[in-house]
Motif scaffolding. Structure first.
Motif, mmCIF file in Angstrom:
data_model
loop_
_atom_site.group_PDB
_atom_site.id
_atom_site.type_symbol
_atom_site.label_atom_id
_atom_site.label_comp_id
_atom_site.label_asym_id
_atom_site.label_seq_id
_atom_site.Cartn_x
_atom_site.Cartn_y
_atom_site.Cartn_z
ATOM 1 N N LYS A 147 -63.051 -14.274 73.920
ATOM 2 C CA LYS A 147 -61.997 -13.486 73.278
ATOM 3 C C LYS A 147 -62.515 -12.124 72.825
ATOM 4 C CE LYS A 147 -59.159 -17.412 71.870
ATOM 5 N NZ LYS A 147 -58.557 -18.182 70.751
ATOM 6 N N VAL A 148 -63.812 -12.022 72.512
ATOM 7 C CA VAL A 148 -64.397 -10.712 72.215
ATOM 8 C C VAL A 148 -64.218 -9.776 73.405
ATOM 9 C CG1 VAL A 148 -66.568 -9.485 71.791
ATOM 10 C CG2 VAL A 148 -66.084 -11.599 70.557
ATOM 11 N N VAL A 149 -64.474 -10.285 74.611
ATOM 12 C CA VAL A 149 -64.332 -9.479 75.825
ATOM 13 C C VAL A 149 -62.854 -9.195 76.114
ATOM 14 C CG1 VAL A 149 -64.800 -9.379 78.303
ATOM 15 C CG2 VAL A 149 -66.474 -10.412 76.762
ATOM 16 N N ALA A 150 -62.014 -10.215 75.988
ATOM 17 C CA ALA A 150 -60.583 -10.031 76.249
ATOM 18 C C ALA A 150 -59.968 -9.034 75.263
ATOM 19 C CB ALA A 150 -59.866 -11.381 76.163
ATOM 20 N N PHE A 151 -60.403 -9.107 74.006
ATOM 21 C CA PHE A 151 -59.884 -8.194 72.981
ATOM 22 C C PHE A 151 -60.335 -6.758 73.255
ATOM 23 C CE2 PHE A 151 -60.223 -6.491 68.502
ATOM 24 C CZ PHE A 151 -58.865 -6.368 68.293
ATOM 25 N N ASP A 159 -58.781 -1.394 74.465
ATOM 26 C CA ASP A 159 -59.083 -0.184 75.232
ATOM 27 C C ASP A 159 -57.855 0.268 76.005
ATOM 28 O OD1 ASP A 159 -60.706 1.889 75.978
ATOM 29 O OD2 ASP A 159 -61.857 0.758 77.456
ATOM 30 N N SER A 160 -57.111 -0.691 76.544
ATOM 31 C CA SER A 160 -55.880 -0.357 77.265
ATOM 32 C C SER A 160 -54.800 0.124 76.306
ATOM 33 C CB SER A 160 -55.388 -1.583 78.036
ATOM 34 O OG SER A 160 -54.133 -1.354 78.623
ATOM 35 N N GLY A 161 -54.609 -0.596 75.218
ATOM 36 C CA GLY A 161 -53.540 -0.254 74.286
ATOM 37 C C GLY A 161 -53.762 1.041 73.538
ATOM 38 N N LEU A 186 -60.196 4.648 71.981
ATOM 39 C CA LEU A 186 -61.186 3.729 71.436
ATOM 40 C C LEU A 186 -62.576 4.339 71.572
ATOM 41 C CD1 LEU A 186 -61.696 0.861 70.249
ATOM 42 C CD2 LEU A 186 -62.043 0.075 72.598
ATOM 43 N N SER A 187 -63.260 4.537 70.453
ATOM 44 C CA SER A 187 -64.558 5.226 70.471
ATOM 45 C C SER A 187 -65.716 4.332 70.072
ATOM 46 C CB SER A 187 -64.525 6.450 69.542
ATOM 47 O OG SER A 187 -64.124 6.072 68.238
ATOM 48 N N GLY A 188 -65.440 3.230 69.389
ATOM 49 C CA GLY A 188 -66.512 2.339 68.973
ATOM 50 C C GLY A 188 -66.037 0.897 68.983
ATOM 51 N N TYR A 189 -66.908 -0.009 69.423
ATOM 52 C CA TYR A 189 -66.566 -1.433 69.464
ATOM 53 C C TYR A 189 -67.857 -2.200 69.243
ATOM 54 C CZ TYR A 189 -64.031 -5.630 71.097
ATOM 55 O OH TYR A 189 -63.399 -6.851 71.201
ATOM 56 N N GLU A 190 -68.122 -2.539 67.983
ATOM 57 C CA GLU A 190 -69.379 -3.146 67.575
ATOM 58 C C GLU A 190 -69.197 -4.621 67.268
ATOM 59 O OE1 GLU A 190 -72.502 -1.428 67.209
ATOM 60 O OE2 GLU A 190 -71.342 -0.068 68.471
ATOM 61 N N LEU A 191 -70.091 -5.433 67.793
ATOM 62 C CA LEU A 191 -70.020 -6.871 67.590
ATOM 63 C C LEU A 191 -71.125 -7.330 66.641
ATOM 64 C CD1 LEU A 191 -68.930 -9.699 68.287
ATOM 65 C CD2 LEU A 191 -70.451 -9.696 70.277
ATOM 66 N N MET A 192 -70.734 -8.157 65.669
ATOM 67 C CA MET A 192 -71.694 -8.779 64.756
ATOM 68 C C MET A 192 -71.469 -10.281 64.782
ATOM 69 S SD MET A 192 -71.223 -6.152 61.526
ATOM 70 C CE MET A 192 -69.441 -5.999 61.792
ATOM 71 N N TRP A 193 -72.537 -11.029 65.010
ATOM 72 C CA TRP A 193 -72.446 -12.462 64.861
ATOM 73 C C TRP A 193 -72.384 -12.791 63.366
ATOM 74 C CZ3 TRP A 193 -73.807 -10.300 69.266
ATOM 75 C CH2 TRP A 193 -73.585 -10.992 70.470
ATOM 76 N N GLN A 198 -52.811 10.945 62.484
ATOM 77 C CA GLN A 198 -53.312 9.876 61.623
ATOM 78 C C GLN A 198 -52.264 8.799 61.380
ATOM 79 O OE1 GLN A 198 -56.398 9.397 60.610
ATOM 80 N NE2 GLN A 198 -55.946 7.586 59.376
ATOM 81 N N GLU A 199 -51.049 9.180 61.031
ATOM 82 C CA GLU A 199 -50.025 8.199 60.696
ATOM 83 C C GLU A 199 -49.605 7.390 61.918
ATOM 84 O OE1 GLU A 199 -45.561 7.898 58.671
ATOM 85 O OE2 GLU A 199 -46.648 9.813 58.719
ATOM 86 N N GLN A 200 -49.314 8.073 63.017
ATOM 87 C CA GLN A 200 -48.861 7.372 64.215
ATOM 88 C C GLN A 200 -49.974 6.517 64.828
ATOM 89 O OE1 GLN A 200 -45.706 7.137 65.371
ATOM 90 N NE2 GLN A 200 -45.230 8.214 63.461
ATOM 91 N N ASP A 201 -51.201 7.032 64.784
ATOM 92 C CA ASP A 201 -52.323 6.258 65.337
ATOM 93 C C ASP A 201 -52.606 5.020 64.500
ATOM 94 O OD1 ASP A 201 -52.586 8.089 67.365
ATOM 95 O OD2 ASP A 201 -54.187 9.221 66.394
ATOM 96 N N MET A 202 -52.410 5.128 63.184
ATOM 97 C CA MET A 202 -52.586 3.970 62.316
ATOM 98 C C MET A 202 -51.522 2.923 62.625
ATOM 99 S SD MET A 202 -52.504 3.658 58.132
ATOM 100 C CE MET A 202 -53.933 4.717 57.906
ATOM 101 N N ILE A 203 -50.294 3.369 62.812
ATOM 102 C CA ILE A 203 -49.211 2.437 63.148
ATOM 103 C C ILE A 203 -49.502 1.738 64.477
ATOM 104 C CG2 ILE A 203 -46.776 2.297 63.821
ATOM 105 C CD1 ILE A 203 -46.238 4.568 61.788
ATOM 106 N N ARG A 204 -49.966 2.506 65.446
ATOM 107 C CA ARG A 204 -50.260 1.922 66.751
ATOM 108 C C ARG A 204 -51.370 0.880 66.634
ATOM 109 N NH1 ARG A 204 -52.009 5.386 72.058
ATOM 110 N NH2 ARG A 204 -53.418 6.310 70.508
ATOM 111 N N LEU A 205 -52.431 1.191 65.883
ATOM 112 C CA LEU A 205 -53.524 0.245 65.706
ATOM 113 C C LEU A 205 -53.029 -1.032 65.025
ATOM 114 C CD1 LEU A 205 -56.494 -0.606 65.756
ATOM 115 C CD2 LEU A 205 -56.830 0.676 63.631
ATOM 116 N N HIS A 206 -52.238 -0.889 63.962
ATOM 117 C CA HIS A 206 -51.733 -2.052 63.241
ATOM 118 C C HIS A 206 -50.848 -2.910 64.145
ATOM 119 C CE1 HIS A 206 -52.412 -0.540 58.841
ATOM 120 N NE2 HIS A 206 -53.404 -0.213 59.650
ATOM 121 N N THR A 207 -50.025 -2.255 64.960
ATOM 122 C CA THR A 207 -49.145 -2.988 65.878
ATOM 123 C C THR A 207 -49.949 -3.773 66.904
ATOM 124 O OG1 THR A 207 -47.400 -1.324 65.617
ATOM 125 C CG2 THR A 207 -47.280 -2.749 67.559
ATOM 126 N N LEU A 208 -50.992 -3.143 67.452
ATOM 127 C CA LEU A 208 -51.842 -3.825 68.418
ATOM 128 C C LEU A 208 -52.548 -5.022 67.789
ATOM 129 C CD1 LEU A 208 -53.427 -0.728 70.226
ATOM 130 C CD2 LEU A 208 -51.982 -2.468 71.307
#
Length: 464
Positions: free
Chosen positions: A232-236, A241-243, A248-255, A290-300
Motif C-alpha cells: 500500500k505504500v507503493v500503491a499510495f 503522484d497521479s492525483g 508531489l515533491s517529497g515522499y518519505e517512508l519511516m518504519w 495554498q487554499e486550493q492545493d490544501m483542499i485537493r490534498l485533503h480530498t485525496l
C-alpha cells in the motif's frame, strides 16, 4: 642548496595566514561528529580563490604531495579522513555567493558556500534552490556536488547533478577547468562537469558552481500518513503522484521503530499520529494556490482512506506545520542517540522490492547477537533506503558482519551500495557489487589520466 619542503614552498607562495601547521592543525577535525578527535595532517591550507587552489595544487603536484579536500565534513563514508602525510585543503573561506541572476534563474557560488545560506539567498530573491537535507546548516555546496547528494526532494527535482549548470574545478596539476555557463542545453561534445560531480574529490577540486533555481512555489502542504502494508505504500505513492499532477515533491517512508525514535525523547518532536501502524509516510506537495492545493490534498487523503489505501492521516493545517512535520524526518540524531555506536547505510534498489528486502535484512541483523537497534527510513519514491544499526562496540568483525548482511543481496536484485553518500573508504570493498569489472577499470583509467601521481584524495573510492 637545500631544496624547499612542500610546506616551505606553500608558505613562501601563499603567505603564513593560508597555511596552518603544528598545533593549529590539531585543533581541527576531519568529521563534524568527531570534533574531539584532533586532525592528523601535515598542514591545512585555506584558499580564498580558485587562483589560490591552483597555486596550491601546482606546488603539491611538484612535490608528489597527497591532498584531501575538506568541505562541511558531514560525509558518512570516510571521504574526509586523513593521515599525517597528507595536506588538507579546506574550502571554508571560499564561501561567497557571487551572483544571483533572477532572469536566468541561477545562482553562482564558491564551493565553500553553506547549503542553507544558498537556500536563503535564493529565497530573498523569491526563488528556490530545491536541494534539501538534514545537514543543510553545515554542508557545503562543493561537498554536495562532489558526492552528488540526494536529499528530500529528489522525486521532483533530481539529485545534485540535475541542479548544476556550470562548474569550475582544479586538476591535480593545478590546471583550472572552468565552464561557468548558465545554460541548460549544451550538447557541444563531452559535458566535462559530470566527471567531477560525484567523484568525491578524486579527480579535481570543485571551486565554483552555477546552480539552477526555480520560482518559489506559492503553496506548500504536507501530510503524515499511516499504512498497514508495504504494497500500500507503493500503491499510495502512485495514487498521490497521479492525483497531485506533478506537484508531489517529497515522499518519505519511516518504519514504526524509526517513527517512534524520531518523536520521543531525546527528540523534542511530538507525534502527529499514534504509534499504531507499521509504516508512516511523510509527503510534501509544492504548488501555486495554498487554499486550493490544501483542499485537493485533503480530498485525496479522504478518498485514499475510503479506498483502504491508508488507515490514518494528519495533514498540515497551516504553513508552519510543514516545518514541524519535516523536522521529524530530519532529526536523524534522535535515532543515533539510541545507539552506543552506529553504522549508517544508504542503499538503493527497485521500489517494489524494498519491503521484502528490509524485512529480510532486519531479521538477519537481529540474528547477530551484538546488534542492539535497527532503524529503517528513506526516500522510498526514488528507491533509497537508510539503515542505522546500533551496536556495543566498533569491533572490525562485527562491522564486517553487518556490512555483509546489508550489501551482499544488492547485487542480485540490481541495487546499489550507495544511493547518495558515495563510496569513500568505508564502501570500497563493496563497489564491485554495484559496478562491473569493466566499469571499475574505466574509472581507474580516468583517474590515472587526470591524476597520474594519485595525489587527490588517495585511497578513496578506488584502490589504485
Amino acid at each position: 642548496m637545500k631544496s624547499l619542503t612542500v610546506i616551505d614552498a606553500l608558505i613562501n607562495h601563499l603567505g603564513p595566514s593560508k597555511v596552518l601547521t603544528g598545533e593549529d592543525v590539531k585543533e581541527r577535525y576531519f568529521h563534524i561528529w568527531q570534533m574531539d578527535e584532533p586532525l592528523s595532517a601535515k598542514a591545512v591550507l585555506l584558499p580564498q580563490s580558485t587562483a589560490d587552489v591552483s597555486a596550491m595544487m601546482k606546488i603539491c603536484h611538484a612535490h608528489h604531495q597527497p591532498v584531501v579536500t575538506h568541505g562541511g565534513r558531514t560525509n558518512l563514508v570516510g571521504s574526509t579522513e586523513t593521515n599525517a602525510n597528507e595536506i588538507v585543503i579546506s574550502m571554508e573561506k571560499m564561501n561567497r555567493i557571487e551572483e544571483i541572476d533572477p532572469k536566468s534563474r541561477t545562482i553562482t557560488v564558491q564551493s565553500g558556500a553553506i547549503l542553507e545560506t544558498v537556500q536563503q539567498a535564493a529565497a530573498e530573491n523569491k526563488l528556490l534552490f530545491p536541494l534539501n537535507f538534514g545537514a543543510k546548516g553545515s554542508a557545503q555546496i562543493g561537498g554536495a556536488i562532489s558526492t552528488n547528494a540526494g536529499g528530500l526532494r529528489v522525486l521532483r527535482f533530481g539529485m545534485t547533478r540535475n541542479l548544476v549548470l556550470g562548474l569550475e574545478s582544479v586538476l591535480a596539476d593545478g590546471r583550472v577547468i572552468s565552464s561557468m555557463k548558465k545554460i541548460i542545453k549544451d550538447n557541444s561534445a563531452y559535458d566535462l562537469k559530470h566527471m567531477f560531480i560525484g567523484s568525491e574529490g578524486t579527480l579535481g577540486i570543485i571551486t565554483r558552481a552555477v546552480l539552477k533555481l526555480i520560482e518559489t512555489p506559492k503553496s506548500r502542504n504536507s501530510a503524515l500518513v499511516g499504512l498497514d502494508s508495504y504494497d500500500k505504500v507503493v500503491a499510495f505513492l502512485k495514487y498521490m503522484d497521479s492525483g497531485l499532477a506533478g506537484t508531489l515533491s517529497g515522499y518519505e517512508l519511516m518504519w514504526k521503530v524509526s517513527y517512534q525514535a524520531l518523536t520521543s525523547l531525546p527528540s523534542l518532536a511530538s507525534p502527529p499520529l499514534p504509534y499504531d501502524y507499521p509504516y508512516y509516510v511523510l509527503l510534501e506537495c509544492l504548488g501555486s494556490d495554498q487554499e486550493q492545493d490544501m483542499i485537493r490534498l485533503h480530498t485525496l487523503l479522504e478518498d485514499a482512506l475510503a479506498q483502504d489505501l491508508i488507515v490514518d492521516a494528519a495533514p498540515t493545517q497551516s504553513y508552519p506545520d510543514n516545518d514541524r512535520f519535516w523536522a521529524i524526518r530530519e532529526e536523524v540524531g534522535a535515532m543515533v542517540s539510541h545507539c552506543t555506536y552506529e553504522q549508517q547505510f544508504d542503499v538503493s534498489l527497485p521500489i517494489p522490492l524494498i519491503g521484502e528486502f528490509v524485512e529480510s535484512t532486519v531479521e538477519k541483523l537481529q540474528a547477530i547477537p551484538e546488534v542492539e537497534q535497527v532503524f529503517m527510513f528513506g526516500h522510498v519514491a526514488d528507491g533509497n533506503i537508510h539503515f542505522i544499526v546500533g551496536k556495543p562496540n566498533q569491533d572490525a568483525g562485527l562491522t564486517h558482519a553487518i556490512n555483509e548482511v546489508i550489501y551482499l543481496p544488492l547485487q542480485e536484485i540490481g541495487g546499489s551500495v550507495s544511493a547518495e553518500h558515495g563510496i569513500g573508504v568505508h564502501k570500497k570493498a563493496y563497489l564491485s557489487l554495484s559496478r562491473s569489472e569493466e566499469e571499475i577499470q574505466l574509472m581507474k583509467d580516468v583517474k590515472r589520466s587526470l591524476d597520474p601521481r594519485n595525489i587527490l584524495n588517495p585511497g578513496k573510492v578506488l584502490d589504485m
